[in-house]
Design a protein around this motif. Structure first.
Motif, short mmCIF file in Angstrom:
data_model
loop_
_atom_site.label_atom_id
_atom_site.label_comp_id
_atom_site.label_asym_id
_atom_site.label_seq_id
_atom_site.Cartn_x
_atom_site.Cartn_y
_atom_site.Cartn_z
N ILE A 90 0.84 -1.20 0.00
CA ILE A 90 0.00 0.00 0.00
C ILE A 90 0.88 1.25 0.00
O ILE A 90 0.65 2.19 -0.76
CB ILE A 90 -0.96 -0.04 1.22
N SER A 91 1.92 1.27 0.85
CA SER A 91 2.79 2.46 0.82
C SER A 91 3.54 2.55 -0.50
O SER A 91 3.76 3.63 -1.03
CB SER A 91 3.76 2.54 2.00
N ARG A 92 3.92 1.39 -1.07
CA ARG A 92 4.62 1.40 -2.37
C ARG A 92 3.73 1.93 -3.49
O ARG A 92 4.23 2.55 -4.42
CB ARG A 92 4.99 -0.03 -2.76
N MET A 198 -10.04 -0.55 -0.49
CA MET A 198 -9.17 0.29 0.34
C MET A 198 -9.03 1.64 -0.34
O MET A 198 -8.83 1.68 -1.56
CB MET A 198 -7.80 -0.34 0.47
N THR A 199 -9.11 2.73 0.40
CA THR A 199 -8.86 4.06 -0.17
C THR A 199 -7.76 4.74 0.62
O THR A 199 -7.86 4.91 1.84
CB THR A 199 -10.13 4.92 -0.23
N LEU A 200 -6.73 5.14 -0.10
CA LEU A 200 -5.55 5.78 0.48
C LEU A 200 -5.71 7.27 0.36
O LEU A 200 -5.95 7.78 -0.74
CB LEU A 200 -4.34 5.39 -0.37
N ARG A 201 -5.52 7.98 1.47
CA ARG A 201 -5.77 9.43 1.49
C ARG A 201 -4.70 10.22 2.23
O ARG A 201 -4.18 9.78 3.24
CB ARG A 201 -7.08 9.71 2.22
N ARG A 202 -4.47 11.42 1.74
CA ARG A 202 -3.73 12.44 2.49
C ARG A 202 -4.80 13.19 3.28
O ARG A 202 -5.80 13.64 2.70
CB ARG A 202 -3.01 13.39 1.52
N VAL A 203 -4.63 13.32 4.59
CA VAL A 203 -5.67 13.93 5.42
C VAL A 203 -5.36 15.39 5.72
O VAL A 203 -6.23 16.25 5.65
CB VAL A 203 -5.83 13.14 6.75
N THR A 204 -4.10 15.69 6.11
CA THR A 204 -3.71 17.07 6.42
C THR A 204 -3.08 17.69 5.16
O THR A 204 -2.82 16.99 4.19
CB THR A 204 -2.70 17.10 7.59
#
Ligand code: MD6
Ligand code: FE
Length: 208
Positions: A90-92, A198-204
């Protein structure tokens, strides 16, 4: 490199991005995680009506929803446990896709059973709406619907299969979208059937 299909400006589709072997690693990780912590049952703010999907998160922040509203928090809403770190694949994914912003902080996991669905919604709980959301599908095929920034605008539909990746950003970042239905028995990945998204997000805010 896998094929890239432009669905509309800002929406990029990568069919079968993940091999079966990687899908199995992700599945095993998620099922062991759910076994340890338990899925939580999100409910609609105000009314407390339960969603038909169950949820978990990876990463320093996780998306939750209950009577008091939608928010990001570092812990499981039902037992206070901290979310596990992102699985390596996921990080990759974020770096491989050259998203071009700071690292993601949240990965929401949605678990759909045969009759689960997700109503049309916008993802707008993140501070930085210039950063795309990246979605990964595992298990049974789902009918995904994408519209415009107007709830009643025209929509188009896309079948998301196990291993597919979708980048959702740019001018489409605030477009309404949802899952109309799951097609039971279309994948052998999950032992009890159903679908995981799965949804990958930037929050800040992202500095870059
Ligand atoms: C799902 N996906 O595929 C639901 N949100 O189960 C989403 O709600 C979503 O796929 C933002 C960006 C991409 C998505
Ligand atoms: Fe969404």
């Amino acid at each position: 490199m896998t094929e890239e299909i432009v669905i509309k400006p800002g929406v990029f589709y990568y069919p079968e991005y993940f091999s079966r072997a990687v899908q199995e690693e992700l599945r095993d990780e998620i099922l062991s995680y759910a076994n340890e912590l338990g899925w939580f049952q999100p409910t609609l703010p105000r009314w407390g009506t339960p969603f038909s999907v169950k949820m978990l998160n990876y990463g320093p922040l996780g998306w939750v929803s209950d009577k008091s509203g939608y928010r990001y928090q570092p812990t499981h809403p039902e037992n206070g446990a901290h979310w596990r770190p992102f699985p390596i694949h996921i990080s990759r994914l974020w770096s491989s896709l050259n998203v071009g912003f700071d690292n993601p902080e949240a990965c929401l996991i949605n678990y759909y059973q045969m009759n689960s669905r997700m109503g049309l919604h916008q993802d707008r709980d993140e501070e930085d709406l210039s950063v795309p959301v990246i979605s990964i599908s595992l298990g049974d095929t789902a009918l995904f619907r994408i519209g415009t920034t107007e709830r009643k605008g025209p929509t188009q539909s896309l079948k998301l299969k196990s291993g597919d990746v979708l980048v959702f950003g740019g001018p489409a970042r605030l477009n309404f979208h949802g899952i109309d239905r799951i097609y039971p028995g279309t994948s052998t990945l999950l032992p009890e059937g159903g679908r995981i998204n799965m949804t990958l997000r930037r929050v800040t805010k992202s500095a870059a």
